[in-house]
Design a protein around this motif. Structure first.
Motif, PDB file in Angstrom:
ATOM      1  N   ALA A   6     106.759  72.979 -72.228  1.00  0.00           N
ATOM      2  CA  ALA A   6     107.837  73.150 -71.268  1.00  0.00           C
ATOM      3  C   ALA A   6     108.845  72.046 -71.514  1.00  0.00           C
ATOM      4  CB  ALA A   6     107.316  73.086 -69.831  1.00  0.00           C
ATOM      5  N   THR A   7     110.045  72.225 -70.992  1.00  0.00           N
ATOM      6  CA  THR A   7     111.065  71.173 -71.045  1.00  0.00           C
ATOM      7  C   THR A   7     111.435  70.805 -69.618  1.00  0.00           C
ATOM      8  OG1 THR A   7     111.974  72.014 -73.128  1.00  0.00           O
ATOM      9  CG2 THR A   7     113.360  70.525 -71.849  1.00  0.00           C
ATOM     10  N   VAL A   8     111.502  69.497 -69.364  1.00  0.00           N
ATOM     11  CA  VAL A   8     111.851  69.003 -68.043  1.00  0.00           C
ATOM     12  C   VAL A   8     113.207  68.298 -68.130  1.00  0.00           C
ATOM     13  CG1 VAL A   8     111.130  67.647 -66.058  1.00  0.00           C
ATOM     14  CG2 VAL A   8     109.401  68.671 -67.559  1.00  0.00           C
ATOM     15  N   VAL A   9     114.197  68.830 -67.442  1.00  0.00           N
ATOM     16  CA  VAL A   9     115.500  68.177 -67.324  1.00  0.00           C
ATOM     17  C   VAL A   9     115.375  67.164 -66.198  1.00  0.00           C
ATOM     18  CG1 VAL A   9     117.957  68.465 -66.826  1.00  0.00           C
ATOM     19  CG2 VAL A   9     116.735  70.201 -68.168  1.00  0.00           C
ATOM     20  N   MET A  10     115.475  65.874 -66.534  1.00  0.00           N
ATOM     21  CA  MET A  10     115.189  64.801 -65.588  1.00  0.00           C
ATOM     22  C   MET A  10     116.487  64.160 -65.113  1.00  0.00           C
ATOM     23  SD  MET A  10     111.807  63.054 -67.161  1.00  0.00           S
ATOM     24  CE  MET A  10     110.256  63.926 -67.033  1.00  0.00           C
ATOM     25  N   LEU A  11     116.696  64.204 -63.819  1.00  0.00           N
ATOM     26  CA  LEU A  11     117.950  63.742 -63.221  1.00  0.00           C
ATOM     27  C   LEU A  11     117.706  62.423 -62.503  1.00  0.00           C
ATOM     28  CD1 LEU A  11     118.738  67.317 -62.055  1.00  0.00           C
ATOM     29  CD2 LEU A  11     120.000  66.095 -63.837  1.00  0.00           C
ATOM     30  N   PRO A  12     118.229  61.311 -63.056  1.00  0.00           N
ATOM     31  CA  PRO A  12     117.941  59.985 -62.508  1.00  0.00           C
ATOM     32  C   PRO A  12     118.537  59.767 -61.127  1.00  0.00           C
ATOM     33  CG  PRO A  12     118.790  59.850 -64.763  1.00  0.00           C
ATOM     34  CD  PRO A  12     119.035  61.237 -64.274  1.00  0.00           C
ATOM     35  N   GLY A  13     118.003  58.758 -60.438  1.00  0.00           N
ATOM     36  CA  GLY A  13     118.525  58.389 -59.133  1.00  0.00           C
ATOM     37  C   GLY A  13     119.630  57.353 -59.243  1.00  0.00           C
ATOM     38  N   GLY A  14     119.876  56.659 -58.145  1.00  0.00           N
ATOM     39  CA  GLY A  14     120.925  55.654 -58.117  1.00  0.00           C
ATOM     40  C   GLY A  14     122.283  56.256 -58.395  1.00  0.00           C
ATOM     41  N   ALA A  15     123.082  55.539 -59.161  1.00  0.00           N
ATOM     42  CA  ALA A  15     124.411  56.022 -59.537  1.00  0.00           C
ATOM     43  C   ALA A  15     124.350  57.032 -60.670  1.00  0.00           C
ATOM     44  CB  ALA A  15     125.304  54.845 -59.935  1.00  0.00           C
ATOM     45  N   GLY A  16     123.173  57.188 -61.291  1.00  0.00           N
ATOM     46  CA  GLY A  16     123.014  58.133 -62.385  1.00  0.00           C
ATOM     47  C   GLY A  16     123.332  57.578 -63.748  1.00  0.00           C
ATOM     48  N   ASP A  17     123.852  56.365 -63.817  1.00  0.00           N
ATOM     49  CA  ASP A  17     124.258  55.743 -65.079  1.00  0.00           C
ATOM     50  C   ASP A  17     123.054  55.043 -65.698  1.00  0.00           C
ATOM     51  OD1 ASP A  17     125.435  54.396 -67.164  1.00  0.00           O
ATOM     52  OD2 ASP A  17     126.581  53.009 -65.910  1.00  0.00           O
ATOM     53  N   VAL A  18     122.542  55.599 -66.810  1.00  0.00           N
ATOM     54  CA  VAL A  18     121.419  54.958 -67.496  1.00  0.00           C
ATOM     55  C   VAL A  18     121.887  54.102 -68.670  1.00  0.00           C
ATOM     56  CG1 VAL A  18     119.810  56.751 -66.769  1.00  0.00           C
ATOM     57  CG2 VAL A  18     120.949  56.961 -68.988  1.00  0.00           C
ATOM     58  N   GLY A  19     123.174  54.135 -68.986  1.00  0.00           N
ATOM     59  CA  GLY A  19     123.714  53.272 -70.029  1.00  0.00           C
ATOM     60  C   GLY A  19     123.200  53.610 -71.408  1.00  0.00           C
ATOM     61  N   LEU A  20     123.279  54.879 -71.772  1.00  0.00           N
ATOM     62  CA  LEU A  20     122.774  55.345 -73.059  1.00  0.00           C
ATOM     63  C   LEU A  20     123.805  55.095 -74.151  1.00  0.00           C
ATOM     64  CD1 LEU A  20     120.556  56.809 -74.633  1.00  0.00           C
ATOM     65  CD2 LEU A  20     121.562  58.984 -73.883  1.00  0.00           C
ATOM     66  N   ASP A  21     123.496  54.184 -75.077  1.00  0.00           N
ATOM     67  CA  ASP A  21     124.407  53.842 -76.163  1.00  0.00           C
ATOM     68  C   ASP A  21     124.282  54.821 -77.325  1.00  0.00           C
ATOM     69  OD1 ASP A  21     125.418  51.625 -74.833  1.00  0.00           O
ATOM     70  OD2 ASP A  21     123.890  50.283 -75.639  1.00  0.00           O
ATOM     71  N   ASP A  22     125.214  54.692 -78.278  1.00  0.00           N
ATOM     72  CA  ASP A  22     125.204  55.578 -79.444  1.00  0.00           C
ATOM     73  C   ASP A  22     123.890  55.525 -80.200  1.00  0.00           C
ATOM     74  OD1 ASP A  22     127.791  56.312 -78.901  1.00  0.00           O
ATOM     75  OD2 ASP A  22     128.698  54.926 -80.327  1.00  0.00           O
TER      76      ASP A  22
ATOM     77  N   ASP B 294     131.538  59.018 -68.875  1.00  0.00           N
ATOM     78  CA  ASP B 294     132.426  57.860 -68.740  1.00  0.00           C
ATOM     79  C   ASP B 294     131.936  56.866 -67.687  1.00  0.00           C
ATOM     80  OD1 ASP B 294     134.102  58.738 -70.718  1.00  0.00           O
ATOM     81  OD2 ASP B 294     135.573  59.626 -69.371  1.00  0.00           O
ATOM     82  N   ARG B 295     130.599  56.783 -67.542  1.00  0.00           N
ATOM     83  CA  ARG B 295     129.970  55.845 -66.607  1.00  0.00           C
ATOM     84  C   ARG B 295     130.399  56.074 -65.162  1.00  0.00           C
ATOM     85  NH1 ARG B 295     130.062  50.174 -70.149  1.00  0.00           N
ATOM     86  NH2 ARG B 295     129.106  51.083 -72.009  1.00  0.00           N
ATOM     87  N   THR B 296     130.738  57.306 -64.841  1.00  0.00           N
ATOM     88  CA  THR B 296     131.108  57.657 -63.478  1.00  0.00           C
ATOM     89  C   THR B 296     129.927  57.450 -62.535  1.00  0.00           C
ATOM     90  OG1 THR B 296     132.670  59.304 -64.274  1.00  0.00           O
ATOM     91  CG2 THR B 296     131.940  59.534 -62.001  1.00  0.00           C
ATOM     92  N   ASN B 297     130.178  56.922 -61.355  1.00  0.00           N
ATOM     93  CA  ASN B 297     129.172  56.795 -60.315  1.00  0.00           C
ATOM     94  C   ASN B 297     128.992  58.173 -59.662  1.00  0.00           C
ATOM     95  OD1 ASN B 297     127.746  56.302 -57.910  1.00  0.00           O
ATOM     96  ND2 ASN B 297     128.593  54.240 -57.730  1.00  0.00           N
ATOM     97  N   LEU B 298     127.779  58.716 -59.726  1.00  0.00           N
ATOM     98  CA  LEU B 298     127.544  60.071 -59.237  1.00  0.00           C
ATOM     99  C   LEU B 298     127.280  60.149 -57.737  1.00  0.00           C
ATOM    100  CD1 LEU B 298     125.255  61.549 -62.046  1.00  0.00           C
ATOM    101  CD2 LEU B 298     127.711  61.845 -61.730  1.00  0.00           C
ATOM    102  N   ARG B 299     127.228  59.018 -57.058  1.00  0.00           N
ATOM    103  CA  ARG B 299     126.974  59.061 -55.622  1.00  0.00           C
ATOM    104  C   ARG B 299     128.075  59.877 -54.918  1.00  0.00           C
ATOM    105  NH1 ARG B 299     123.071  55.323 -54.084  1.00  0.00           N
ATOM    106  NH2 ARG B 299     122.590  53.742 -55.659  1.00  0.00           N
TER     107      ARG B 299
END
Length: 266
Positions: free
Chosen positions: A56-72, A104-109
């Motif tokens: 199965a595949t699980v699409v995981m949606l983080p908490g907080g502002a949602g910004d995990v800071g994923l670099d290239d 673009d590092r948008t805060n998702l709150r």
């Protein structure tokens, strides 16, 4: 705000890309970062990790502002969130995982219950379905549960196999939205609500789990899973390294969720 406008404009119809075009990232063998093209030239960056033959595949949606800071190169600047730091455990159990960063590092709150964000979650689910021919589940934690509820409420029939809501934001706080803002009555897939009895986060009360479950009136099956325990390494009760983030009991929580997913796969 400009960043909010960019997020709302860019949340339509991602074009799923094969993992061949992605960049190998550290952390989990075979883990990759992928930039999904969106409308208006924007991209949605995701982290994708999978075993050889995902069940199965699980699409995981983080908490907080949602910004995990994923670099290239796949490095994560904010890797403490439950769904991020446990990805190797999910892969070891036989599941592929898709973890989105923010645009673009948008805060998702305040944005996760919007129709535009529901469309973006749908794009993530479609991307997951392209990567592996396996059922797709949505999983959100804390603020991310709002996104998971919203995505499940608006997903077309057959796109997702179920939704998992962990330590859900059920009481109004600074984001001005809760899982009840995300059309729970429109969820038509099986659902699991996970609640830690020792969670002290003021906007994600464990005693609200039955109320969250009851709100999904169109779901064919809603289960509630209670867990207990956890270690507190944060100054904030709603922090990731606390019982709210299942710190110290990750394996137990994943085992319980995994058993629920496995039943759906039979």
């Amino acid at each position: 705000m400009l960043l909010t406008a960019l997020l709302l404009q860019g949340s339509a119809k991602a074009d799923p890309q094969p993992v061949d075009a992605a960049t190998t990232a550290p952390g989990v063998p075979g883990e990759r970062t992928i930039d999904l093209p969106l409308a208006d030239g924007l991209t949605q960056r995701v982290l994708y990790a999978a075993p050889a033959h995902p069940r199965a595949t699980v699409v995981m949606l983080p908490g907080g502002a949602g910004d995990v800071g994923l670099d290239d190169d796949g490095d994560l600047r904010h890797g403490h969130n439950f769904v991020v730091r446990t990805r190797a455990l999910w892969v070891a159990r036989g599941y592929a995982v898709v973890i989105p960063d923010t645009i673009d590092r948008t805060n998702l709150r305040g944005l996760r219950s919007s129709p535009q964000y529901a469309a973006l979650v749908g794009d993530l689910a479609r991307f997951a379905a392209v990567q592996a021919k396996a059922p797709v589940f949505l999983l959100g934690t804390s603020q991310g549960s709002i996104a998971a509820m919203n995505g499940a409420a608006h997903a077309p029939a057959g796109l997702i196999a179920g939704v998992i809501l962990t330590e859900s934001v059920s009481r109004m706080g600074g984001s001005h939205e809760t899982v009840f803002s995300a059309s729970p009555e429109a969820v038509r897939v099986p659902a699991l609500v996970v609640a830690n009895r020792d969670d002290r986060c003021d906007v994600a009360r464990p005693e609200d789990a039955p109320r969250i479950a009851a709100a999904m009136t169109a779901s064919p099956k809603v289960d509630v899973l209670y867990v207990s325990g956890g270690i507190d390494r944060s100054r904030r009760d709603c922090g990731s390294l606390t019982p709210h983030g299942y710190y110290g009991i990750e394996a137990e929580v994943i085992d319980g969720i995994g058993r629920w997913i496995d039943i759906r796969l039979k």
